[in-house]
Design an enzyme around this catalytic site. Structure first.
Site, PDB file in Angstrom:
ATOM      1  N   HIS A  55       7.714  -9.570   5.748  1.00  0.00           N
ATOM      2  CA  HIS A  55       6.642 -10.446   6.228  1.00  0.00           C
ATOM      3  C   HIS A  55       7.163 -11.175   7.454  1.00  0.00           C
ATOM      4  O   HIS A  55       8.262 -11.717   7.431  1.00  0.00           O
ATOM      5  CB  HIS A  55       6.216 -11.434   5.143  1.00  0.00           C
ATOM      6  CG  HIS A  55       4.925 -12.125   5.454  1.00  0.00           C
ATOM      7  ND1 HIS A  55       4.806 -13.057   6.456  1.00  0.00           N
ATOM      8  CD2 HIS A  55       3.687 -11.987   4.922  1.00  0.00           C
ATOM      9  CE1 HIS A  55       3.553 -13.473   6.524  1.00  0.00           C
ATOM     10  NE2 HIS A  55       2.851 -12.829   5.601  1.00  0.00           N
ATOM     11  N   GLU A  63      -6.757 -11.178   9.242  1.00  0.00           N
ATOM     12  CA  GLU A  63      -5.300 -11.002   9.215  1.00  0.00           C
ATOM     13  C   GLU A  63      -4.964  -9.794  10.075  1.00  0.00           C
ATOM     14  O   GLU A  63      -5.867  -9.070  10.518  1.00  0.00           O
ATOM     15  CB  GLU A  63      -4.799 -10.848   7.771  1.00  0.00           C
ATOM     16  CG  GLU A  63      -4.937 -12.142   6.972  1.00  0.00           C
ATOM     17  CD  GLU A  63      -4.251 -12.114   5.615  1.00  0.00           C
ATOM     18  OE1 GLU A  63      -3.302 -11.350   5.435  1.00  0.00           O
ATOM     19  OE2 GLU A  63      -4.695 -12.858   4.739  1.00  0.00           O
ATOM     20  N   ARG A  79       1.687  -5.595  10.373  1.00  0.00           N
ATOM     21  CA  ARG A  79       2.805  -6.438   9.968  1.00  0.00           C
ATOM     22  C   ARG A  79       4.169  -5.873  10.359  1.00  0.00           C
ATOM     23  O   ARG A  79       5.070  -6.613  10.757  1.00  0.00           O
ATOM     24  CB  ARG A  79       2.729  -6.595   8.449  1.00  0.00           C
ATOM     25  CG  ARG A  79       3.345  -7.823   7.947  1.00  0.00           C
ATOM     26  CD  ARG A  79       3.015  -8.015   6.506  1.00  0.00           C
ATOM     27  NE  ARG A  79       1.822  -8.822   6.319  1.00  0.00           N
ATOM     28  CZ  ARG A  79       1.307  -9.113   5.141  1.00  0.00           C
ATOM     29  NH1 ARG A  79       1.869  -8.643   4.050  1.00  0.00           N
ATOM     30  NH2 ARG A  79       0.249  -9.873   5.034  1.00  0.00           N
ATOM     31  N   ARG A 136       1.868  -1.656   4.515  1.00  0.00           N
ATOM     32  CA  ARG A 136       0.643  -2.127   3.847  1.00  0.00           C
ATOM     33  C   ARG A 136      -0.184  -3.019   4.766  1.00  0.00           C
ATOM     34  O   ARG A 136       0.347  -3.920   5.423  1.00  0.00           O
ATOM     35  CB  ARG A 136       1.026  -2.913   2.581  1.00  0.00           C
ATOM     36  CG  ARG A 136      -0.143  -3.584   1.910  1.00  0.00           C
ATOM     37  CD  ARG A 136       0.253  -4.197   0.591  1.00  0.00           C
ATOM     38  NE  ARG A 136       1.174  -5.307   0.700  1.00  0.00           N
ATOM     39  CZ  ARG A 136       0.822  -6.550   1.019  1.00  0.00           C
ATOM     40  NH1 ARG A 136      -0.443  -6.850   1.292  1.00  0.00           N
ATOM     41  NH2 ARG A 136       1.734  -7.502   1.047  1.00  0.00           N
ATOM     42  N   HIS A 149       9.274  -8.812   1.627  1.00  0.00           N
ATOM     43  CA  HIS A 149       8.018  -9.321   1.066  1.00  0.00           C
ATOM     44  C   HIS A 149       7.388  -8.387   0.035  1.00  0.00           C
ATOM     45  O   HIS A 149       6.958  -8.837  -1.028  1.00  0.00           O
ATOM     46  CB  HIS A 149       7.048  -9.541   2.226  1.00  0.00           C
ATOM     47  CG  HIS A 149       5.722 -10.114   1.847  1.00  0.00           C
ATOM     48  ND1 HIS A 149       5.580 -11.326   1.191  1.00  0.00           N
ATOM     49  CD2 HIS A 149       4.448  -9.656   2.036  1.00  0.00           C
ATOM     50  CE1 HIS A 149       4.292 -11.589   1.002  1.00  0.00           C
ATOM     51  NE2 HIS A 149       3.592 -10.586   1.487  1.00  0.00           N
TER      52      HIS A 149
HETATM   53  C1  SIN Z   1      -0.106 -13.631   3.634  1.00  0.00           C
HETATM   54  O1  SIN Z   1      -0.849 -14.537   3.275  1.00  0.00           O
HETATM   55  O2  SIN Z   1       0.308 -13.509   4.776  1.00  0.00           O
HETATM   56  C2  SIN Z   1       0.332 -12.612   2.623  1.00  0.00           C
HETATM   57  C3  SIN Z   1      -0.760 -11.707   2.293  1.00  0.00           C
HETATM   58  C4  SIN Z   1      -0.226 -10.340   1.985  1.00  0.00           C
HETATM   59  O3  SIN Z   1       0.947 -10.171   1.690  1.00  0.00           O
HETATM   60  O4  SIN Z   1      -1.005  -9.394   2.104  1.00  0.00           O
END
Ligand code: SIN
Length: 531
Positions: free
Chosen positions: A245, A128, A291, A387, A352
């Site tokens: 998000h 991620e 993010r 985060r 989010h």
């Molecule tokens: C996601 O799956 O993108 C959310 C995971 C997160 O909020 O850390």
């Protein structure tokens, strides 16, 4: 921000049915369930949730849990990535604890029966944004939170020391002289009050996304814990840092359904309406930037093009991979006529996750004696200004477990904890839906990814005006209490955002676009702060 300390209802506690327990846990997400299980090893626990136990932000978590368990990974790399993403505001000691204990807690989850996805028998890791390694473990493809909730809940239900109470809305903490002794609940099915007196109270009530018009959060995320702890005298910190998000489904009539960051981790990329892969123009790491950077880049792109959404292109991904890794996303998109991997997914950012929260120490203790907080509602210092993806379930696991190990203090016990008298109700006729709708529009407009002093000041004036009659009302029903909690918490967020005269992480001020060395510090807020 001097706000009056008072409770949401005026009840004669001696008439309210009473439960007594060693530990009360409020909330059934990963932090609450972990706390309940740890506390149950020490004595009796009551676990209470306002809806059914499966209804929490945790159960909707897709991507997974970040843990340095891979052969090519190390705890120090996880720490480094977390600190880098946090924009200079993470507490390094808390981050180390998160990464080290997080590994242990994840292994315990596996022992408990969570079946994280595997390839050839080995745990499979996804990538991620802002992770330097493939580090995120996942279950049932993109239904990680649900798989974890199910397993933890089963363990909770099987534990003889835990009494579970669903549909119990926590109205206020019972506290006196800085000492918490439990909470007052409304049973939302029967409209009856219940009082739980406890030696230790763990607030694990989750987040606040419902304050915003666009959010990935379920309907239960109405900021209750922040407002309750605030009213009880706890300190809150960094409430300006709400994470947007980058990718939620954006189609008229569809829910703002999360499209996991793992989709980009597996090779999906963002395009604008013209089909151009625009992220490279904003950031070297493109779709896998932190993010905050991705969300802000999308907002800039939308402003430049005048469009209402961008698109997540997964057409180059193997259809078998998409079906196996993202079964929920595939099926929800199909419900709205978006057929993956062929069709681009229309997406835009939505509120989010709250990085700030109720200040706790490393053992999840707040400054109110015998009151602990864990999970999204808590501020442990691990997230800083932004985060790192998939550190939130990890935080809930680690600090929920720590909270559950709390021992009642010397002054804990079942004493004459009181609700202070509130002001007489106005008896105003209030349209609660209209209040929450107005609040959501206001915050989306003025407390979104970009803020400025004029808009924030206007927001404070509006919130003050609405609060003057909404907080004076005595509702006796969940939507009314939720509206009150959201108004209170929104005010904490806006006041905090106005104070932080800089841009950092998720908090971007158009009137203070630079990051300021003077603001490399936290932003505390509590009752009776000077205005
Ligand atoms: C996601 O799956 O993108 C959310 C995971 C997160 O909020 O850390």
């Amino acid at each position: 921000m001097p706000m009056q300390e008072r409770f949401l209802v005026d009840v004669n506690l001696s008439t309210v049915p009473l439960f007594k327990t060693r530990c009360l846990v409020i909330g059934s997400g990963i932090a609450g369930l972990s706390a309940a299980l740890a506390a149950a090893a020490r004595g009796q626990v009551i676990l209470a949730a306002k809806s059914d136990f499966m209804e929490s932000n945790t159960a909707y978590a897709q991507g997974g849990v970040a843990a340095a368990l891979g052969d090519d990974d190390e705890v120090d790399l996880h720490i480094e990535d977390t600190l880098k993403a946090g924009g200079g505001l993470c507490d390094p000691a808390a981050v180390r604890l998160l990464a080290v204990e997080g590994r242990k807690r994840c292994l315990e989850l596996i022992d408990l029966g969570v079946e994280f996805d595997r390839v050839d028998g080995k745990i499979s890791f996804t990538r991620e944004g802002a992770h330097s390694r493939r580090r995120v473990i996942h279950a049932d493809g993109d239904a990680t939170g649900r798989a974890i909730s199910r397993t933890l809940l089963q363990a909770v239900r099987n534990h003889p020391n835990i009494l579970g109470l669903e549909n119990q809305f926590a109205i206020d903490l019972l506290h006196e002289n800085g000492n918490c002794r439990g909470a007052l609940f409304l049973d939302t099915r029967y409209g009856r009050y219940t009082r739980v007196e406890a030696g230790v109270t763990v607030m694990a009530s989750g987040g606040l996304g419902q304050i915003f018009r666009e959010t990935t959060n379920p309907a239960v995320a109405t900021a209750d814990g922040y407002a309750m702890c605030f009213r009880a005298g706890a300190e809150l910190c960094d409430m300006e840092f709400i994470q947007f998000h980058p990718t939620t489904l954006y189609l008229a009539g569809a829910p703002r359904f999360l499209i996991s960051e793992a989709v980009r981790g597996e090779g999906g990329f963002l395009i604008n309406r013209a089909g151009e892969r625009f992220m490279k123009r904003y950031s070297e790491a493109a779709e896998l930037s932190p993010r905050d950077v991705v969300s802000q880049s999308i907002f800039k792109e939308l402003a430049a093009t005048g469009d209402t959404c961008v698109y997540l292109d997964v057409s180059r991904l193997d259809p078998e991979l998409v079906a196996r890794r993202f079964p929920t996303i595939l099926s929800v998109c199909a419900d709205y006529g978006v057929n993956l991997p062929r069709d681009p997914i229309p997406v835009r950012p939505a509120a989010h996750y709250m990085m700030g929260g109720v200040v706790t120490d490393m053992n999840a203790a707040t400054r109110v004696r015998n009151l602990y907080a864990a999970g999204e509602v808590a501020f442990t210092g691990v997230h800083g200004a932004n985060r790192l993806a998939s550190n939130s379930l990890l935080e809930g696991l680690v600090f929920g477990h720590r909270a559950g190990k709390a021992e009642p203090g010397a002054d804990a016990g079942f004493g004459p904890a009181a609700l202070r008298k509130r002001l007489p109700a106005h008896g105003t006729r209030l349209d609660i839906d209209d209040i929450t709708r107005s609040l959501k529009s206001l915050t989306w407009r003025n407390l979104g990814a970009y803020r400025n002093a004029a808009a924030l000041s206007e927001t404070i004036e509006k919130l003050k005006a609405w609060s003057s009659y909404v907080l004076a009302e005595e509702f006796h029903m969940r939507p009314g209490f939720e509206a009150q909690n959201m108004l209170t918490t929104a005010r904490l967020m806006v006041e905090s955002a106005l104070r932080r005269n800089e841009s950092r992480g998720a908090h971007q001020r158009t009137d203070f676009p630079e990051t300021s060395a003077a603001w490399a510090r936290h932003n505390l807020i509590s009752l009776n702060d000077p205005e």
